[in-house]
Enzyme design. Sequence first.
Site, PDB file in Angstrom:
ATOM      1  N   LYS A  71       0.840  -1.193   0.000  1.00  0.00           N
ATOM      2  CA  LYS A  71       0.000   0.000   0.000  1.00  0.00           C
ATOM      3  C   LYS A  71       0.881   1.252   0.000  1.00  0.00           C
ATOM      4  O   LYS A  71       1.960   1.265   0.595  1.00  0.00           O
ATOM      5  CB  LYS A  71      -0.902  -0.026   1.241  1.00  0.00           C
ATOM      6  CG  LYS A  71      -1.952   1.071   1.326  1.00  0.00           C
ATOM      7  CD  LYS A  71      -2.822   0.841   2.552  1.00  0.00           C
ATOM      8  CE  LYS A  71      -3.850   1.932   2.755  1.00  0.00           C
ATOM      9  NZ  LYS A  71      -4.699   1.685   3.944  1.00  0.00           N
ATOM     10  N   SER A 147      -9.356   2.285   3.488  1.00  0.00           N
ATOM     11  CA  SER A 147      -8.384   2.949   2.643  1.00  0.00           C
ATOM     12  C   SER A 147      -7.485   1.993   1.875  1.00  0.00           C
ATOM     13  O   SER A 147      -6.698   2.416   1.027  1.00  0.00           O
ATOM     14  CB  SER A 147      -7.520   3.879   3.489  1.00  0.00           C
ATOM     15  OG  SER A 147      -6.772   3.152   4.448  1.00  0.00           O
ATOM     16  N   SER A 171     -10.054   0.025   7.487  1.00  0.00           N
ATOM     17  CA  SER A 171      -9.435   0.156   6.164  1.00  0.00           C
ATOM     18  C   SER A 171      -8.982  -1.139   5.530  1.00  0.00           C
ATOM     19  O   SER A 171      -8.634  -1.153   4.355  1.00  0.00           O
ATOM     20  CB  SER A 171      -8.252   1.123   6.239  1.00  0.00           C
ATOM     21  OG  SER A 171      -8.693   2.433   6.480  1.00  0.00           O
TER      22      SER A 171
END
Length: 483
Positions: A71, A147, A171
């Site tokens: 990420k 996220s 997330s």
Amino acid sequence: MKVSEYVSFDAVGLAELVARGEVHPAEPEAAAREAVQAVDPRINAVVETWASDDEPVPGSAPLAGVPFLIKDIAVAMAGRRMELGSRLAAGNVAGSDSSLMLRFRRAGLVTFGRTATPEMAYGISTESALYGATRNPWDLERSAGGSSGGAAAAVAAGVVPVAHGTDAAGSLRVPAACNGLFGIKPTRGRVSMGPGVDEVFSGLAVHGCVSRAVRDSAVLLDRMRGPEPGDPYFAQQPSRPYAEEVTRHPGSLRIGVLAQAWGGRRTTAPVADALSRTVRLLESLGHQVEEAEVDLGADWEEFVLANARIMTVNLATLVDELAAAFGRPIDSSTLEPATLAGHHYGQRVGGAQFLTALAMRNRVARSLARYFDAYDILLTPTLPEPPLPLGTHTEGVETLDGLGWIERINDLSPFTMPFNVAGTPAMSVPVTADAGTGLPIGMQFAAGCGRESRLFRLAGQLEQASPWSGRTPTIWAGNHPGC
């Protein structure tokens, strides 16, 4: 190795092929790169790929040769960009590996790119000004969640079998639910945040991953877990590897069900129906399931206000540091409306208000801990409704202040954040789908602190009883012509 073959294996299966010499170590990575080219133009999940500098040796590590994506926030890879999904940090290059990145390398993972995140990971839908919107592979008009939305969309579409993510308010679990994946948020302190920081968002955030197979998450968490020198605290290590727990029988568990969220947000009919089907499945497996009333330890308005203060103070500090480092202004040219509002709000939070918010965190942790004395597991929907259309999360965001944005996040995802505040592990499991649309619906299972083993045992049982591996989205690398 053709892509159509590549996508039929989970991460453990790919590593076994490499270890046995049935495929060359470079073949899975080549297939993953082809998968990116096949699907990413439509889903916009992978923001960058690079020539891998990892050289896995078959049999030397549990995930040797497995393609992997990180990420674009919280994990630093030496010489690679980490831009946090923000124009404010555009061009930022990590000078060295973070502790977690070193563990990914030792696991044998072949990290060849990074995935999209909303700006500063400060949202539950991945739609940033820097990268654009990440689309859900099941329905391109819907959100992939956030996220860790880029990670989840990439895994769901078959680019990689497992990908790194983080979770401060849901997330990992939110995008797992949106994309039909397994996602587990570990106990606070299970995975080191070092060496650059000791905590993220005052302990609300943790590292984890999303995967199509439960055992992939278990094997990877086994390689991620454990303290590093200087960590302020750490979770007690499990008695056996999580990878072994996936195949162990969970026994007859006492499971409490919370169908309606704290704060009054109503669960929609498709999700309520999916929850009922999950309860029946659990009962058929011998578990004791009953409705539960769960005291959060704070009223909802106080809970949301305290989290707004915790999150915006941390956000404001990060924004100030980035602006100073890159010599860029803090305004609409560098930040999106929600982030800018959060920065302004966080600047006005006083020290006493911040400490009061941390006291609320303690009360919630103590209250939920008492619940887990009575029950082994708490079951809730991961989200109160199926994946929402793109743009829903940010509609009218220009009118919201920092508190208003956190209120919106908690309204759209009211089941997830309490477990970040409490620090307890929780997982989203793709047990079922919307009977009308076929869209994935995730079910959240939470356990007491340090009880990931219990969750993995239950997840493994559910995966066997109600397999989801055969369900693939509309955008699937294995279906692409020529693959």
